[in-house]
Design a protein around this motif. Structure first.
Motif, PDB file in Angstrom:
ATOM      1  N   GLN A 107       0.826  -1.216   0.000  1.00 18.94           N
ATOM      2  CA  GLN A 107       0.000   0.000   0.000  1.00 18.94           C
ATOM      3  C   GLN A 107       0.856   1.260   0.000  1.00 18.94           C
ATOM      4  OE1 GLN A 107      -2.574  -0.582   3.421  1.00 18.94           O
ATOM      5  NE2 GLN A 107      -4.254  -1.182   2.072  1.00 18.94           N
TER       6      GLN A 107
ATOM      7  N   GLU B 164       1.355   4.076  -3.105  1.00 16.81           N
ATOM      8  CA  GLU B 164       1.146   5.512  -2.863  1.00 16.81           C
ATOM      9  C   GLU B 164       2.427   6.304  -3.121  1.00 16.81           C
ATOM     10  OE1 GLU B 164      -1.034   8.881  -2.132  1.00 16.81           O
ATOM     11  OE2 GLU B 164      -1.820   6.838  -2.275  1.00 16.81           O
TER      12      GLU B 164
ATOM     13  N   LYS C 252       3.069   6.883  -6.785  1.00 18.50           N
ATOM     14  CA  LYS C 252       2.260   7.989  -7.327  1.00 18.50           C
ATOM     15  C   LYS C 252       2.883   9.333  -6.944  1.00 18.50           C
ATOM     16  CE  LYS C 252      -2.010   5.331  -6.930  1.00 18.50           C
ATOM     17  NZ  LYS C 252      -3.243   5.180  -6.144  1.00 18.50           N
ATOM     18  N   THR C 253       3.312   9.443  -5.698  1.00 17.91           N
ATOM     19  CA  THR C 253       3.918  10.683  -5.206  1.00 17.91           C
ATOM     20  C   THR C 253       5.175  11.037  -5.996  1.00 17.91           C
ATOM     21  OG1 THR C 253       3.067  10.243  -2.982  1.00 17.91           O
ATOM     22  CG2 THR C 253       4.866  11.830  -3.154  1.00 17.91           C
TER      23      THR C 253
ATOM     24  N   VAL D 124      -1.365   5.747   5.133  1.00 16.70           N
ATOM     25  CA  VAL D 124      -0.551   5.421   3.968  1.00 16.70           C
ATOM     26  C   VAL D 124      -0.046   6.705   3.318  1.00 16.70           C
ATOM     27  CG1 VAL D 124      -0.655   4.429   1.637  1.00 16.70           C
ATOM     28  CG2 VAL D 124      -1.668   3.199   3.566  1.00 16.70           C
ATOM     29  N   GLU D 125      -0.912   7.696   3.212  1.00 15.83           N
ATOM     30  CA  GLU D 125      -0.549   8.969   2.593  1.00 15.83           C
ATOM     31  C   GLU D 125       0.543   9.690   3.396  1.00 15.83           C
ATOM     32  OE1 GLU D 125      -3.727   7.985   3.261  1.00 15.83           O
ATOM     33  OE2 GLU D 125      -4.385   7.579   1.202  1.00 15.83           O
TER      34      GLU D 125
ATOM     35  N   ALA E 258       3.854   7.874   2.830  1.00 17.08           N
ATOM     36  CA  ALA E 258       4.396   8.133   1.488  1.00 17.08           C
ATOM     37  C   ALA E 258       5.034   9.522   1.443  1.00 17.08           C
ATOM     38  CB  ALA E 258       3.308   7.996   0.434  1.00 17.08           C
TER      39      ALA E 258
END
Length: 172
Positions: free
Chosen positions: A15, A19, A22-23, A160-161, A164
């Motif tokens: 997970q 993320e 993507k970042t 998770v965000e 990340a």
């Protein structure tokens, strides 16, 4: 640069890796999915039909391939760094940063208890106390490998965000 995420099963490698990819606008690779694709068989089936030793040899074989990827986030299996010379491969790979996602035993138990059937190493554990004891023993054995990572981050209590973002800042 390639980032190899290591840690115990349930630590959030997949997970967080997705993320983080993507970042950073990197490719994401789940190592277990990669193995399944190469072997045309689910990890659970490889364990069942060919055994853990066979599976660990496959990990070593394919690890060398994925560590050559560029601009990628690789979510490794929980045991991958702990067998053969795998952790040395990870640490010594050019352009690879390794990150240990450190997660407490209670958090791991909470995440893994309902997923036991999908996880060959813990499928046989039916009581939470047994799972907690198993994870504690495993973490003790594996921590010597995990602690060789170039970076470490505590995951408990973070989304998770958040993780990340924290990793993106730490690694760039």
């Amino acid at each position: 640069m390639t980032i190899a995420l290591i840690g115990y099963m349930g630590s959030g490698k997949s997970q967080i890796g997705l993320e983080l990819s993507k970042t950073l606008n990197y490719k994401f690779l789940d190592f277990d999915a990669y193995l399944e694709e190469k072997e045309q068989m689910p990890v659970k089936e490889i364990f069942k039909s060919k055994g853990e030793l066979y599976f660990r040899k496959l990990e070593t074989k394919y690890l060398a391939q994925v560590l050559q990827l560029e601009n990628s986030i690789i979510s490794l299996g929980g045991g991958t760094p702990c067998y053969g010379n795998n952790m040395d491969q990870i640490v010594n790979a050019i352009g690879v940063k390794s990150v240990y996602l450190k997660t407490s035993i209670p958090t791991l138990c909470a995440r893994l208890f309902d997923e036991r059937a999908k996880r060959p190493l813990i499928a046989h554990l039916n009581a939470e106390a047994d799972l907690q004891e198993f994870i504690g023993k495993h973490l003790f054995e594996r921590s010597i490998f995990y602690m060789k990572a170039s970076h470490s981050i505590q995951t408990d209590g973070k989304t998770v965000e958040q993780l990340a973002q924290e990793l993106a800042v730490k690694l760039l």
